[in-house]
Scaffold this active site. Structure first.
Site, PDB file in Angstrom:
ATOM      1  N   CYS A  65       0.825  -1.214   0.000  1.00  0.00           N
ATOM      2  CA  CYS A  65       0.000   0.000   0.000  1.00  0.00           C
ATOM      3  C   CYS A  65       0.861   1.267   0.000  1.00  0.00           C
ATOM      4  O   CYS A  65       1.045   1.915   1.045  1.00  0.00           O
ATOM      5  CB  CYS A  65      -0.990   0.026   1.149  1.00  0.00           C
ATOM      6  N   ASP A 111       1.485  -9.984  -1.987  1.00  0.00           N
ATOM      7  CA  ASP A 111       2.691  -9.199  -1.717  1.00  0.00           C
ATOM      8  C   ASP A 111       3.992  -9.971  -1.941  1.00  0.00           C
ATOM      9  O   ASP A 111       5.050  -9.363  -2.111  1.00  0.00           O
ATOM     10  CB  ASP A 111       2.669  -8.709  -0.265  1.00  0.00           C
ATOM     11  N   LYS A 137       1.438  -3.310  -4.447  1.00  0.00           N
ATOM     12  CA  LYS A 137       1.049  -4.429  -3.579  1.00  0.00           C
ATOM     13  C   LYS A 137      -0.078  -3.991  -2.629  1.00  0.00           C
ATOM     14  O   LYS A 137       0.169  -3.236  -1.684  1.00  0.00           O
ATOM     15  CB  LYS A 137       2.256  -4.893  -2.758  1.00  0.00           C
ATOM     16  N   CYS A 139      -5.850   2.062  -4.352  1.00  0.00           N
ATOM     17  CA  CYS A 139      -5.362   2.660  -3.123  1.00  0.00           C
ATOM     18  C   CYS A 139      -6.312   3.783  -2.700  1.00  0.00           C
ATOM     19  O   CYS A 139      -6.353   4.828  -3.348  1.00  0.00           O
ATOM     20  CB  CYS A 139      -3.951   3.212  -3.358  1.00  0.00           C
TER      21      CYS A 139
HETATM   22  C1  LIG Z   1      -0.915   0.239   7.096  1.00  0.00           C
HETATM   23  C2  LIG Z   1      -1.429  -0.528   5.910  1.00  0.00           C
HETATM   24  C3  LIG Z   1      -2.414   0.027   5.121  1.00  0.00           C
HETATM   25  C4  LIG Z   1      -2.896  -0.653   4.015  1.00  0.00           C
HETATM   26  N1  LIG Z   1      -3.906  -0.098   3.290  1.00  0.00           N
HETATM   27  C5  LIG Z   1      -4.440  -0.794   2.266  1.00  0.00           C
HETATM   28  C6  LIG Z   1      -5.567  -0.269   1.566  1.00  0.00           C
HETATM   29  O1  LIG Z   1      -6.086   0.799   1.901  1.00  0.00           O
HETATM   30  N2  LIG Z   1      -6.064  -0.990   0.537  1.00  0.00           N
HETATM   31  C7  LIG Z   1      -5.528  -2.192   0.172  1.00  0.00           C
HETATM   32  O2  LIG Z   1      -6.027  -2.810  -0.760  1.00  0.00           O
HETATM   33  N3  LIG Z   1      -4.444  -2.715   0.809  1.00  0.00           N
HETATM   34  C8  LIG Z   1      -3.901  -2.043   1.856  1.00  0.00           C
HETATM   35  N4  LIG Z   1      -2.843  -2.595   2.540  1.00  0.00           N
HETATM   36  C9  LIG Z   1      -2.115  -3.758   1.987  1.00  0.00           C
HETATM   37  C10 LIG Z   1      -2.765  -5.127   2.226  1.00  0.00           C
HETATM   38  O3  LIG Z   1      -3.050  -5.318   3.588  1.00  0.00           O
HETATM   39  C11 LIG Z   1      -1.807  -6.217   1.725  1.00  0.00           C
HETATM   40  O4  LIG Z   1      -1.386  -5.901   0.418  1.00  0.00           O
HETATM   41  C12 LIG Z   1      -2.470  -7.590   1.719  1.00  0.00           C
HETATM   42  O5  LIG Z   1      -2.802  -7.957   3.040  1.00  0.00           O
HETATM   43  C13 LIG Z   1      -1.537  -8.617   1.097  1.00  0.00           C
HETATM   44  O6  LIG Z   1      -2.045  -9.900   1.247  1.00  0.00           O
HETATM   45  P1  LIG Z   1      -1.038 -11.164   1.239  1.00  0.00           P
HETATM   46  O7  LIG Z   1      -1.876 -12.372   1.400  1.00  0.00           O
HETATM   47  O8  LIG Z   1      -0.121 -11.075   0.090  1.00  0.00           O
HETATM   48  O9  LIG Z   1      -0.119 -10.932   2.539  1.00  0.00           O
HETATM   49  P2  LIG Z   1      -0.596 -10.915   4.052  1.00  0.00           P
HETATM   50  O10 LIG Z   1      -2.033 -10.597   4.168  1.00  0.00           O
HETATM   51  O11 LIG Z   1       0.377 -10.050   4.766  1.00  0.00           O
HETATM   52  O12 LIG Z   1      -0.417 -12.440   4.518  1.00  0.00           O
HETATM   53  C14 LIG Z   1       0.799 -13.123   4.560  1.00  0.00           C
HETATM   54  C15 LIG Z   1       0.591 -14.300   5.510  1.00  0.00           C
HETATM   55  O13 LIG Z   1       1.699 -15.195   5.401  1.00  0.00           O
HETATM   56  C16 LIG Z   1       1.993 -15.676   6.707  1.00  0.00           C
HETATM   57  N5  LIG Z   1       3.388 -16.135   6.710  1.00  0.00           N
HETATM   58  C17 LIG Z   1       4.497 -15.390   6.600  1.00  0.00           C
HETATM   59  N6  LIG Z   1       5.587 -16.182   6.635  1.00  0.00           N
HETATM   60  C18 LIG Z   1       5.123 -17.449   6.800  1.00  0.00           C
HETATM   61  C19 LIG Z   1       5.759 -18.719   6.892  1.00  0.00           C
HETATM   62  N7  LIG Z   1       7.082 -18.850   6.863  1.00  0.00           N
HETATM   63  N8  LIG Z   1       4.981 -19.812   7.010  1.00  0.00           N
HETATM   64  C20 LIG Z   1       3.618 -19.711   7.025  1.00  0.00           C
HETATM   65  N9  LIG Z   1       2.969 -18.530   6.939  1.00  0.00           N
HETATM   66  C21 LIG Z   1       3.722 -17.434   6.826  1.00  0.00           C
HETATM   67  C22 LIG Z   1       1.734 -14.489   7.616  1.00  0.00           C
HETATM   68  O14 LIG Z   1       1.531 -14.890   8.955  1.00  0.00           O
HETATM   69  C23 LIG Z   1       0.498 -13.879   6.979  1.00  0.00           C
HETATM   70  O15 LIG Z   1      -0.676 -14.393   7.542  1.00  0.00           O
HETATM   71  C24 LIG Z   1      -2.351  -1.936   3.674  1.00  0.00           C
HETATM   72  C25 LIG Z   1      -1.360  -2.513   4.486  1.00  0.00           C
HETATM   73  C26 LIG Z   1      -0.908  -1.826   5.594  1.00  0.00           C
HETATM   74  C27 LIG Z   1       0.137  -2.455   6.480  1.00  0.00           C
END
Ligand SMILES: Cc1cc2nc3c(=O)[nH]c(=O)nc-3n(C[C@H](O)[C@H](O)[C@H](O)COP(=O)(O)OP(=O)(O)OC[C@H]3O[C@@H](n4cnc5c(N)ncnc54)[C@H](O)[C@@H]3O)c2cc1C
Length: 448
Positions: free
Chosen positions: A199, A334, A342, A377
Site C-alpha cells: 500500500c 505481496d 502491492k 489505493c
Molecule cells: C498500514 C497498511 C495500510 C494498508 N492499506 C491498504 C488499503 O487501503 N487498501 C488495500 O487494498 N491494501 C492495503 N494494505 C495492503 C494489504 O493489507 C496487503 O497488500 C495484503 O494484506 C496482502 O495480502 P497477502 O496475502 O499477500 O499478505 P498478508 O495478508 O500479509 O499475509 C501473509 C501471511 O503469510 C503468513 N506467513 C508469513 N511467513 C510465513 C511462513 N514462513 N509460514 C507460514 N505462513 C507465513 C503471515 O503470517 C500472513 O498471515 C495496507 C497494508 C498496511 C500495512
C-alpha cells in the site's frame, strides 16, 4: 448521485454474493486444525493464511473439495491491515482490525498451524518449522512480504520511546495515535523507505490525517508537517499525483523527495535522512512526532528457494500468475514479483484470475483469463475524504465509478471505512469477491 451509486454498487455485491456464489460455501469453526506431525499429502497446498491465502483456500475448497486443501499459517489472529491507517489516527480501534484465524478458515480445510521453513519444488514438498514434510500436487504461495525495521539504525528498540509510531505493525500502530495526541509543537515527520512497500499510499495517508487532527485540536500553527520520501514522485500515477500536489500546497505540507530515513535517535528525538541524489549527504531532523514506514523485502523462505527471482520475490507469469519454471506452482499477493502496487485490492483481482487459471490447468486446458495489474489505493486525505486511486500495470487509471476519482470525496471515505471491511471479511476471504473488475463494467454501462 454519489450515494445512489454507492447503494447500487452494494446491491450488486450483495446480489452477486447471495444468488450466484453462496450455495455450497459455509465458513465455520469446523475446519480441521492441528500442529503438523507425520508426513502429509494434499492435492492443493496453500502457504500463508493472510489475505491471499485465506481467499485462495476458500476458492480451492470450491474447486477440489475441502478434504484436498491444506493451508499452512502459524498465526492465531488474522488482521485486516488497511484499517491500521485509521487506527494510527484514532478513528478505529485495533480490535476492529482482528479476527481469530480459526473463524476465517474455510470449513473442512486442513489448517497446519506452523511456519513454512523450506520449499522444494523439485520434489513437490514443503518442510515446516516442526520438521514435518508435506507433499503437494499443486502449490499456492501467499507468504506476504517482510518488514525490516532493523535496517534503520536505532530501530526497532527506538519504539520504546514516545513520539514515534508505525502503522505497518500491530505492535506499533497504537504508538502513532499516542504520538499524535501528545504532539505539542515542532516537526511531525512521515517517511517512505527506499524499497517496494505494501500500500504505497499508506505512508502519506497518515500525514493527511495527522494534519487534519492538528488543525482540529488547534495545534497546526505550531507544527511543520514534513513528508520525506525516497521516491522521486509523490505518487506513481500522474492523475492522482496531480491532485495530491494540490492538496499538499493548499495545506502547507512540506514534501522532500529522494530523502531516505537511515537512523532514528529516539532518545534525542532525531531522525537522520540520506539524500539519495547526493550520496554521502545526510540531514538530521528533530521531531516532535515521527511516523516510520519500514523498509520491506521478500519472504526469506521464498528467497532461499528455487522459486525466487534474482531479488527474492516469487517469480510469476504476470498474466496467469503461474510460476515461470514450475507449472504446478502459483502465487498471489505481496510475495510476488508482479509489477503492480502491492495491495489487498490487487489480491482480490488476482484471486479471481488465479482461480480461473488453476481450474483450466486441472482440466489440462490453457489458462484464458489475464490479470491486468488491477490495484487500488484509497488515499485518505482527511477524516472524511478519500481519493480512490485505481490503476493497472501501466499506471493507467481503471476506475470503478463514473465520476472523477482523483477528486477528494466523502462517499469514498465511507467506502474505505464502512464498505471495504465488509467486502473483505464476507466477500474476499470467502472467495466470493474478486475485486471490482466486473462491477466496474456494470457500473459504467448502467450509468451511461
Ligand atoms: C498500514 C497498511 C495500510 C494498508 N492499506 C491498504 C488499503 O487501503 N487498501 C488495500 O487494498 N491494501 C492495503 N494494505 C495492503 C494489504 O493489507 C496487503 O497488500 C495484503 O494484506 C496482502 O495480502 P497477502 O496475502 O499477500 O499478505 P498478508 O495478508 O500479509 O499475509 C501473509 C501471511 O503469510 C503468513 N506467513 C508469513 N511467513 C510465513 C511462513 N514462513 N509460514 C507460514 N505462513 C507465513 C503471515 O503470517 C500472513 O498471515 C495496507 C497494508 C498496511 C500495512
Amino acid at each position: 448521485f454519489g450515494v445512489t451509486a454507492l447503494r447500487w454498487w452494494c446491491s450488486v455485491q450483495l446480489l452477486w454474493t447471495c444468488y450466484f456464489k453462496a450455495p455450497g460455501i459455509a465458513i465455520s469453526q469446523f475446519h480441521t486444525s492441528s500442529p503438523a506431525s507425520a508426513k502429509q499429502h494434499y492435492k492443493m497446498l496453500v502457504l500463508g493464511g493472510g489475505t491471499g491465502g485465506i481467499a485462495m483456500s476458500s476458492r480451492m475448497k470450491r474447486l477440489v473439495g475441502a478434504e484436498n486443501v491444506a493451508l499452512v499459517e502459524p498465526s492465531e489472529i488474522h488482521y485486516y491491515q488497511p484499517i491500521w491507517t485509521l487506527v494510527g489516527a484514532g478513528a478505529k480501534t485495533v480490535a476492529s482490525s482482528s479476527r481469530p484465524t480459526a473463524s476465517l478458515m474455510p470449513s473442512g480445510v486442513k489448517w497446519v498451524k506452523s511456519k513454512v521453513q523450506e520449499i522444494n519444488p523439485e520434489t513437490n514438498t514443503v518442510r515446516t518449522a516442526d520438521g514435518t514434510e508435506i507433499s503437494y500436487e499443486y502449490l499456492i504461495v501467499a507468504l506476504g512480504l517482510e518488514l525490516h525495521y532493523e535496517k534503520i539504525k536505532g530501530l526497532p528498540e527506538g519504539f520504546e520511546h514516545p513520539k514515534i509510531g508505525s502503522n505497518y505493525s500491530v505492535q506499533t500502530v497504537e504508538k502513532t495515535w499516542k504520538a499524535l495526541q501528545d504532539f505539542k509543537e515542532g516537526n511531525a515527520v512521515f517517511t517512505f523507505p527506499n524499497t517496494p512497500v505494501k500500500c504505497a499510499g499508506a505512508p502519506q495517508k497518515i500525514m493527511y490525517l495527522s494534519d487534519a487532527y492538528l488543525r482540529k485540536t488547534g495545534k497546526r500553527a505550531k507544527a511543520n508537517v514534513i513528508y520525506n520520501t525516497s521516491l522521486p514522485v509523490i505518487f506513481g500515477v500522474k492523475k492522482y499525483a496531480d491532485s495530491l500536489w494540490e492538496i499538499v500546497k493548499k495545506r502547507d505540507l512540506q514534501i522532500n523527495l529522494r530523502h531516505n530515513l537511515i537512523e532514528v535517535r529516539a532518545d534525542k528525538q532525531e531522525a537522520v535522512f540520506e539524500n539519495l541524489d547526493k550520496p554521502g549527504e545526510t540531514k538530521v531532523i528533530e521531531y516532535e512526532m515521527l511516523h516510520v514506514t519500514p523498509p520491506m523485502g521478500p519472504s526469506s523462505v521464498i528467497k532461499g528457494s528455487p522459486l525466487a527471482d534474482e531479488i527474492g520475490w516469487l517469480d510469476l507469469n504476470k498474466e496467469t500468475l503461474q510460476h515461470t519454471k514450475y507449472p504446478n506452482v502459483f502465487g498471489i499477493g505481496d510475495c510476488t514479483n508482479l509489477p503492480t502496487s502491492k495491495t489487498g485490492a490487487a489480491v482480490a483481482a488476482q484471486s479471481a484470475v488465479l482461480s480461473r487459471t488453476i481450474s483450466k490447468i486441472l482440466k489440462k486446458e490453457k489458462p484464458d483469463k489475464k490479470y491486468d495489474g488491477y490495484t487500488s489505493c484509497p488515499l485518505v486525505t482527511s477524516y472524511n475524504t478519500v481519493i480512490l486511486a485505481e490503476f493497472d500495470y501501466n499506471g493507467q487509471p481503471l476506475e470503478t465509478f463514473p465520476f472523477n476519482q482523483a477528486k477528494e470525496r466523502r462517499l469514498m471515505y465511507h467506502m474505505k471505512t464502512d464498505v471495504m471491511p465488509h467486502l473483505y471479511w464476507h466477500g474476499l476471504l470467502r472467495g466470493l469477491w474478486g475485486g471490482p473488475g466486473p462491477y466496474r463494467k456494470i457500473m459504467h454501462l448502467g450509468m451511461k
